[in-house]
Design a protein around this motif. Structure first.
Motif, PDB file in Angstrom:
ATOM      1  N   HIS A 171      54.626  44.244  81.040  1.00  6.36           N
ATOM      2  CA  HIS A 171      54.744  45.322  81.807  1.00  6.36           C
ATOM      3  C   HIS A 171      56.531  45.806  82.059  1.00  6.36           C
ATOM      4  CE1 HIS A 171      52.014  42.411  85.128  1.00  6.36           C
ATOM      5  NE2 HIS A 171      52.525  41.536  84.460  1.00  6.36           N
ATOM      6  N   VAL A 172      56.744  46.045  81.198  1.00  4.58           N
ATOM      7  CA  VAL A 172      58.096  47.626  80.668  1.00  4.58           C
ATOM      8  C   VAL A 172      57.319  48.450  80.363  1.00  4.58           C
ATOM      9  CG1 VAL A 172      59.630  47.985  79.558  1.00  4.58           C
ATOM     10  CG2 VAL A 172      59.920  46.010  79.988  1.00  4.58           C
ATOM     11  N   THR A 173      56.028  48.917  79.371  1.00  2.00           N
ATOM     12  CA  THR A 173      55.147  49.553  79.158  1.00  2.00           C
ATOM     13  C   THR A 173      53.768  49.817  79.137  1.00  2.00           C
ATOM     14  OG1 THR A 173      54.458  48.383  77.099  1.00  2.00           O
ATOM     15  CG2 THR A 173      57.359  49.312  76.241  1.00  2.00           C
ATOM     16  N   GLY A 174      53.578  48.787  80.024  1.00  4.59           N
ATOM     17  CA  GLY A 174      52.472  48.529  80.548  1.00  4.59           C
ATOM     18  C   GLY A 174      51.119  48.580  79.580  1.00  4.59           C
ATOM     19  N   LYS A 175      51.475  47.946  78.298  1.00  2.00           N
ATOM     20  CA  LYS A 175      50.767  47.717  77.424  1.00  2.00           C
ATOM     21  C   LYS A 175      49.898  46.694  77.451  1.00  2.00           C
ATOM     22  CE  LYS A 175      52.812  51.240  73.503  1.00  2.00           C
ATOM     23  NZ  LYS A 175      53.409  51.254  72.619  1.00  2.00           N
ATOM     24  N   LEU A 203      53.183  29.479  70.049  1.00  2.00           N
ATOM     25  CA  LEU A 203      53.451  30.697  71.257  1.00  2.00           C
ATOM     26  C   LEU A 203      53.621  29.764  72.122  1.00  2.00           C
ATOM     27  CD1 LEU A 203      52.987  33.364  72.556  1.00  2.00           C
ATOM     28  CD2 LEU A 203      50.571  33.003  72.847  1.00  2.00           C
ATOM     29  N   ILE A 204      54.654  29.952  73.005  1.00  2.00           N
ATOM     30  CA  ILE A 204      55.080  29.172  74.722  1.00  2.00           C
ATOM     31  C   ILE A 204      54.879  29.985  75.764  1.00  2.00           C
ATOM     32  CG2 ILE A 204      56.546  28.395  75.662  1.00  2.00           C
ATOM     33  CD1 ILE A 204      57.880  27.528  73.007  1.00  2.00           C
ATOM     34  N   ILE A 205      54.648  29.721  76.637  1.00  2.00           N
ATOM     35  CA  ILE A 205      53.711  30.143  77.812  1.00  2.00           C
ATOM     36  C   ILE A 205      54.667  29.976  78.816  1.00  2.00           C
ATOM     37  CG2 ILE A 205      52.079  30.762  80.013  1.00  2.00           C
ATOM     38  CD1 ILE A 205      50.373  30.882  77.613  1.00  2.00           C
ATOM     39  N   GLY A 206      55.220  31.052  79.740  1.00  2.00           N
ATOM     40  CA  GLY A 206      57.316  30.583  80.787  1.00  2.00           C
ATOM     41  C   GLY A 206      57.880  29.927  80.169  1.00  2.00           C
ATOM     42  N   GLY A 207      58.761  30.943  80.598  1.00  2.00           N
ATOM     43  CA  GLY A 207      60.629  31.212  80.641  1.00  2.00           C
ATOM     44  C   GLY A 207      60.988  30.396  80.888  1.00  2.00           C
ATOM     45  N   GLY A 208      60.964  29.497  81.875  1.00  2.00           N
ATOM     46  CA  GLY A 208      61.606  28.216  82.804  1.00  2.00           C
ATOM     47  C   GLY A 208      62.750  27.477  81.793  1.00  2.00           C
ATOM     48  N   ALA A 209      62.911  26.368  82.305  1.00  2.00           N
ATOM     49  CA  ALA A 209      63.544  24.742  81.713  1.00  2.00           C
ATOM     50  C   ALA A 209      62.579  24.636  80.533  1.00  2.00           C
ATOM     51  CB  ALA A 209      63.890  24.162  83.225  1.00  2.00           C
ATOM     52  N   THR A 210      61.208  24.336  81.110  1.00  2.00           N
ATOM     53  CA  THR A 210      60.585  23.435  79.950  1.00  2.00           C
ATOM     54  C   THR A 210      60.119  24.346  78.941  1.00  2.00           C
ATOM     55  OG1 THR A 210      59.676  22.769  82.302  1.00  2.00           O
ATOM     56  CG2 THR A 210      58.167  22.817  80.117  1.00  2.00           C
ATOM     57  N   GLY A 211      59.974  25.743  79.087  1.00  2.00           N
ATOM     58  CA  GLY A 211      59.309  26.648  78.405  1.00  2.00           C
ATOM     59  C   GLY A 211      61.123  27.187  77.329  1.00  2.00           C
ATOM     60  N   GLY A 212      61.708  26.954  77.533  1.00  2.00           N
ATOM     61  CA  GLY A 212      63.426  27.214  77.557  1.00  2.00           C
ATOM     62  C   GLY A 212      63.661  26.541  76.588  1.00  2.00           C
ATOM     63  N   MET A 233      56.033  39.811  80.067  1.00  2.00           N
ATOM     64  CA  MET A 233      55.582  39.667  79.226  1.00  2.00           C
ATOM     65  C   MET A 233      54.287  38.339  79.409  1.00  2.00           C
ATOM     66  SD  MET A 233      53.769  41.381  76.612  1.00  2.00           S
ATOM     67  CE  MET A 233      55.302  41.772  75.702  1.00  2.00           C
ATOM     68  N   GLU A 234      52.689  39.103  80.232  1.00  2.00           N
ATOM     69  CA  GLU A 234      52.102  38.292  81.378  1.00  2.00           C
ATOM     70  C   GLU A 234      50.929  37.716  80.508  1.00  2.00           C
ATOM     71  OE1 GLU A 234      50.059  37.683  85.245  1.00  2.00           O
ATOM     72  OE2 GLU A 234      50.267  39.492  84.479  1.00  2.00           O
ATOM     73  N   VAL A 235      50.999  36.399  80.446  1.00  2.00           N
ATOM     74  CA  VAL A 235      49.436  36.061  79.760  1.00  2.00           C
ATOM     75  C   VAL A 235      47.975  36.418  80.644  1.00  2.00           C
ATOM     76  CG1 VAL A 235      48.217  34.182  78.919  1.00  2.00           C
ATOM     77  CG2 VAL A 235      50.386  34.560  78.432  1.00  2.00           C
ATOM     78  N   THR A 241      57.598  31.934  69.555  1.00  2.00           N
ATOM     79  CA  THR A 241      56.988  33.518  70.254  1.00  2.00           C
ATOM     80  C   THR A 241      57.017  32.194  72.058  1.00  2.00           C
ATOM     81  OG1 THR A 241      56.597  34.726  68.528  1.00  2.00           O
ATOM     82  CG2 THR A 241      56.221  35.817  70.756  1.00  2.00           C
ATOM     83  N   LEU A 242      58.363  32.991  72.852  1.00  2.00           N
ATOM     84  CA  LEU A 242      58.385  32.596  74.575  1.00  2.00           C
ATOM     85  C   LEU A 242      57.771  34.095  75.278  1.00  2.00           C
ATOM     86  CD1 LEU A 242      60.522  30.055  76.165  1.00  2.00           C
ATOM     87  CD2 LEU A 242      59.519  32.270  76.968  1.00  2.00           C
ATOM     88  N   VAL A 243      56.822  33.794  75.572  1.00  2.00           N
ATOM     89  CA  VAL A 243      56.143  34.863  76.686  1.00  2.00           C
ATOM     90  C   VAL A 243      56.333  35.151  77.816  1.00  2.00           C
ATOM     91  CG1 VAL A 243      55.883  36.156  75.280  1.00  2.00           C
ATOM     92  CG2 VAL A 243      53.594  34.354  76.656  1.00  2.00           C
ATOM     93  N   GLU A 244      57.415  35.230  78.617  1.00  2.00           N
ATOM     94  CA  GLU A 244      56.972  34.987  80.385  1.00  2.00           C
ATOM     95  C   GLU A 244      56.556  35.758  80.861  1.00  2.00           C
ATOM     96  OE1 GLU A 244      57.935  34.406  84.141  1.00  2.00           O
ATOM     97  OE2 GLU A 244      58.619  32.789  82.732  1.00  2.00           O
ATOM     98  N   ARG A 245      56.136  36.074  82.150  1.00  2.00           N
ATOM     99  CA  ARG A 245      55.525  37.165  83.355  1.00  2.00           C
ATOM    100  C   ARG A 245      56.417  38.408  83.676  1.00  2.00           C
ATOM    101  NH1 ARG A 245      51.961  35.433  88.025  1.00  2.00           N
ATOM    102  NH2 ARG A 245      54.306  34.511  89.114  1.00  2.00           N
TER     103      ARG A 245
END
Length: 395
Positions: free
Chosen positions: A190-194, A10-19, A170-172, A33-37
């Motif tokens: 943050h799209v579904t609120g789940k 699981l990678i937290i962060g959808g910027g240059a480093t995470g990508g 998708m926020e951690v 799986t990569l998540v970005e808030r």
């Protein structure tokens, strides 16, 4: 074709480093799986001036960062063709004091393997007629420019094509721990609120200036200082090359051409919370004042936008402006650092060095998971940035 592995990262962060890391690990055959808030690249990575560093800016005072930049910029030009405007850069001396930096700059670039060419004032003015006519000398280096978002989208598109699951918005909200080990993360969609938990064999914190906050969720620490800077975009392309002031890094001493705009940057200070980023008007005025010393026509150029972005700089304690800290990167294994297994942080660096950062971090991830899979990103040509959207639509 890579051997597929069951290990899930699981990678937290959808910027240059995470990508970059998602691309590297997916090529090695790991489940990613990569998540970005927010939206991908919505943090620091999508908000810089778009300079692909040759390394010359750091060669004198931060040689390690300079070497990293020239190595990685060369690789990026090879694996992401068509993404860069390879327009080179000029370091210009506009006063006698600047000339004192000329020989140290040329010598440091040569030692770091950065191609460098001395130019007379007349030669520089022929290349860039809008330069300050009082300039004394110039040095040409292989800088380039890039649309920051498009470069990162190429890494994310290729990662997704090779099996990575990219989840924006998708926020951690916490790290899941069992018996001294991070086993996943608590997430809020943050799209579904789940809300829910996501389990992984290893979690990588690639959250840039937010990496300290993410590490704290697991009781770990990261010696990283968020250092914001203000950038100013004005209407008009006043140079075709990247223009740098020939002196030690300071405020407003770079002008980067971006399509029909010119980007002047940056200022520098330090903060505790990278979400609190004001755009002080005196900083904006400083960009005009200092940029005008390089290109006088900037003084009356209409403002298109001004914004700030926080750099994640490795180091902490006593930094007043952030310029005291290195632009290199570091990977932290929190098992060794904090007694917390299953958790790794990669931070620091620059978008220019994203591929190399990912390689180092992916090597560590594979060692920890007992996987023997070499890095393949030095030669693997990336998909175009448009594939990020077309691949998502086809999924």
């Amino acid at each position: 074709m890579s051997t597929r592995h069951d290990a899930h990262v699981l990678i937290i962060g959808g910027g240059a480093t995470g990508g970059g890391l998602a691309h590297d690990l997916a090529l090695r055959g790991l489940r990613v799986t990569l998540v970005e808030r927010g939206e991908v690249t919505s943090g620091t990575s999508g908000r810089h001036h778009g300079l692909l560093h040759s390394g010359a800016r750091y060669a004198v005072g931060d040689r390690e960062a300079g070497v990293e930049c020239i190595r990685e910029s060369t690789i990026l030009k090879r694996i992401a063709p068509g993404t860069f405007e390879c327009n080179d850069g000029l370091f210009v001396a506009v006063c006698e004091e600047d000339l004192e930096y000329l020989d140290p700059l040329v010598d440091a670039c040569t030692e770091a393997g950065i191609p460098v060419q001395r130019l007379s004032a007349a030669q520089a003015l022929r290349l860039e007629p809008n330069l300050n006519p009082e300039l004394k000398a110039a040095v040409r280096v292989p800088d380039a420019t890039v649309d920051p978002m498009r470069l990162i989208l190429r890494f994310l598109a290729t990662a997704r094509h090779n099996g990575a699951d990219i989840r924006p918005y998708m926020e951690v909200t916490g790290l899941v721990r069992h018996n001294g080990r991070v086993t996943g993360a608590a997430l809020r969609d943050h799209v579904t609120g789940k809300t829910g938990e996501f389990n992984a064999d290893l979690v990588v914190n690639a959250a840039g200036p937010w990496s300290g906050q993410v590490a704290a969720m697991g009781g770990a620490t990261v010696p990283m200082t968020p250092s914001p800077g203000v950038l100013l975009a004005v209407r008009g392309r006043f140079c075709n090359m990247v223009i740098n002031r020939m002196h030690k890094s300071a405020d407003g001493d770079i002008v980067v051409p971006q399509r029909g705009l010119s980007i002047v940057g940056t200022s520098s200070w330090v903060v505790e919370d990278p979400d609190e980023l004001p755009v002080p008007e005196d900083h904006v005025e400083r960009m005009y004042t200092e940029g005008t010393k390089l290109i006088p026509a900037l003084r009356h150029a209409p403002r298109r936008a001004a914004w700030s972005a926080a750099r994640p700089l490795v180091g902490s304690g006593g930094a007043a402006t952030g310029r005291e800290l290195s632009r290199t990167f570091q990977t932290f294994d929190h098992a060794a650092r904090d007694g917390l297994e299953g958790f790794v942080t990669i931070t620091g660096g620059k978008s220019t060095t994203l591929r190399g950062m990912a390689e180092v971090c992916a090597d560590l991830v594979c060692r920890k998971l007992g996987i023997d899979a070499p890095c393949r990103t030095r030669e693997h040509v990336l998909l175009p940035h448009t594939a990020y959207y077309s691949e998502a639509a086809a999924a």
